[in-house]
Write an enzyme that holds these catalytic residues in place. Structure first.
Site, mmCIF file in Angstrom:
data_model
loop_
_atom_site.group_PDB
_atom_site.id
_atom_site.type_symbol
_atom_site.label_atom_id
_atom_site.label_comp_id
_atom_site.label_asym_id
_atom_site.label_seq_id
_atom_site.Cartn_x
_atom_site.Cartn_y
_atom_site.Cartn_z
ATOM 1 N N SER A 173 8.417 -4.072 -51.642
ATOM 2 C CA SER A 173 8.438 -4.299 -50.015
ATOM 3 C C SER A 173 9.320 -3.629 -49.851
ATOM 4 O O SER A 173 10.519 -4.440 -50.038
ATOM 5 C CB SER A 173 7.133 -4.587 -49.774
ATOM 6 O OG SER A 173 6.327 -4.462 -49.117
ATOM 7 N N TYR A 186 4.118 -13.338 -48.740
ATOM 8 C CA TYR A 186 4.123 -11.749 -49.416
ATOM 9 C C TYR A 186 6.119 -11.706 -49.493
ATOM 10 O O TYR A 186 6.291 -10.747 -50.513
ATOM 11 C CB TYR A 186 3.381 -11.337 -49.113
ATOM 12 C CG TYR A 186 3.762 -9.751 -49.098
ATOM 13 C CD1 TYR A 186 2.866 -9.328 -50.337
ATOM 14 C CD2 TYR A 186 4.473 -8.533 -48.587
ATOM 15 C CE1 TYR A 186 2.704 -8.014 -50.954
ATOM 16 C CE2 TYR A 186 4.072 -7.344 -48.866
ATOM 17 C CZ TYR A 186 3.174 -7.130 -50.279
ATOM 18 O OH TYR A 186 3.231 -5.097 -50.748
#
Length: 305
Positions: A173, A186
Site C-alpha cells: 500500500s 495498518y
C-alpha cells in the site's frame, strides 16, 4: 577489484540502468507468458484478489485461490471458469495462522504442484486511532498483512529456489511508504511487508537466483469496500482507484517483471520528495494531500449478519 575500478563499474551501471528506465517509459517492456503457470492468490474471495484471479484466468494460468470466505471463494471460482480458466483450485485458509498456511500449502503441492507465482494479497484494516485500537485487532492486522507473507514464502520459495524460477508479488500500500492518521497498525504492517519483500529480493540476487522475480505493489485507496467511506481530498490528483484498473496494472507489472509499482504515478514523485525534503516540509505535503484527515469518514467493509 580495487576501489577505483569498482567505483567506475558502479557509475557506468548506474547510468545504464537510468537510461534503461527512461527507455521503458516510452517503449513498453516485453511481457512474459504466464499460461500454464501455477498462480496462488491469497484473499481471492473479493476485491483485488477476485479481479486478479479473473485476469490470470484469461491468460491461461492455473489458479490456486485462498481465502476464509467460502461463499466469496466459490463465486470467484465461477467467474474464473467463465473467463477461461481450465484449472482452478480453491482452499479455505486462514493466512494469519502459520500452521494453517503450512498445512494448506502441503495440500496444494500434492494436489496441484509447485507454485510459480505467489500473490500475497490478503489484508485487513482497523481504521481506529492508535489508542483506540484493541490489542487483538493490532495483532490480527500484523498477522494477516505481514506475518502471512513470511509463512507463504517459507512454504513456496524453496521450490522456486530449486528451479530458479518464480515470482513473488506483495500487494502492499501507499500506506507502506508514509504514515497516515488512524492507520498506525495498518501502516506498520505494510511498511513491514515492503521491507520484507525488498529483503527477499536482495537475498535472491545475492544467491544468484535471478530467475526469481519480485513485484511490490503500493496503490492508493482502492474502491473494494475495504476502505468504504474514505474520501480523498483532491480526487483529480489522488483518486480512489478502480479495482479493475489496479488489477490490470498489477498483472502487467508481473508480466514485465517490474520490481516496484506505485498507483497512481504521482506517488513516485510524492515519495521521492518525502525522501529528500526536511521533515516539516514533508509533513506539510502530507497534510496538503489529506493524510491527516483521510480516515475521518472511514466506515470499512460492512459486516454480514
Amino acid at each position: 577489484m580495487n576501489f577505483f575500478l569498482e567505483t567506475l563499474r558502479v557509475i557506468a551501471l548506474l547510468l545504464y540502468y537510468l537510461l534503461e528506465s527512461l527507455v521503458f517509459l516510452v517503449v513498453p517492456r516485453p511481457k512474459k507468458n504466464v499460461s500454464g503457470e501455477i498462480v496462488l492468490i491469497t484473499g481471492a474471495a473479493s476485491g483485488i484478489g477476485r479481479c486478479l484471479s479473473i485476469k490470470f484466468a484469461r491468460l491461461g494460468a492455473t489458479l490456486v485461490l485462498w481465502d476464509i470466505n467460502q461463499e466469496g471463494l466459490k463465486e470467484t471460482v465461477r467467474l474464473a471458469r467463465e473467463n477461461g480458466a481450465a484449472r482452478v483450485h480453491c482452499y479455505i485458509c486462514d493466512c494469519s495462522k502459520r500452521q494453517d498456511v503450512y498445512n494448506v500449502a502441503d495440500q496444494v503441492k500434492k494436489e496441484v504442484g509447485d507454485v510459480n507465482i505467489l500473490v500475497n494479497n490478503a489484508g485487513i484494516v482497523t481504521g481506529k486511532t492508535f489508542i483506540d485500537s484493541p490489542d487483538s485487532l493490532v495483532e490480527k492486522t500484523m498477522e494477516v498483512n505481514t506475518m502471512a507473507h513470511f509463512w507463504t514464502y517459507k512454504a513456496f520459495l524453496p521450490a522456486m529456489i530449486a528451479t530458479n524460477h518464480g515470482h513473488l508479488v506483495s500487494i502492499a500500500s501507499s500506506a507502506g511508504l508514509c504514515g497516515v492518521t488512524r492507520l498506525s497498525d495498518y501502516c506498520a504492517s505494510k511498511f513491514a511487508a515492503v521491507g520484507f519483500a525488498e529483503s527477499i529480493d536482495v537475498e535472491m540476487r545475492s544467491l544468484g537466483k535471478t530467475g526469481i522475480k519480485t513485484t511490490i505493489v503500493c496503490p492508493y485507496i482502492i474502491n473494494t469496500g475495504m476502505f468504504d467511506g474514505v474520501k480523498t481530498k483532491w480526487p483529480h490528483v489522488l483518486p480512489v482507484l478502480d479495482p479493475e484498473y489496479v488489477a490490470e496494472k498489477i498483472v502487467t507489472a508481473v508480466r514485465q517483471n517490474q520490481e516496484m509499482l506505485l498507483i497512481p504515478r504521482i506517488l513516485y514523485v510524492l515519495f521521492a520528495l518525502k525522501g529528500i525534503l526536511p521533515v516539516k516540509a514533508a509533513v506539510l505535503l502530507l497534510d496538503y494531500f489529506g493524510a491527516f484527515n483521510l480516515m475521518d469518514t472511514f466506515k470499512g467493509r460492512p459486516k454480514k449478519d
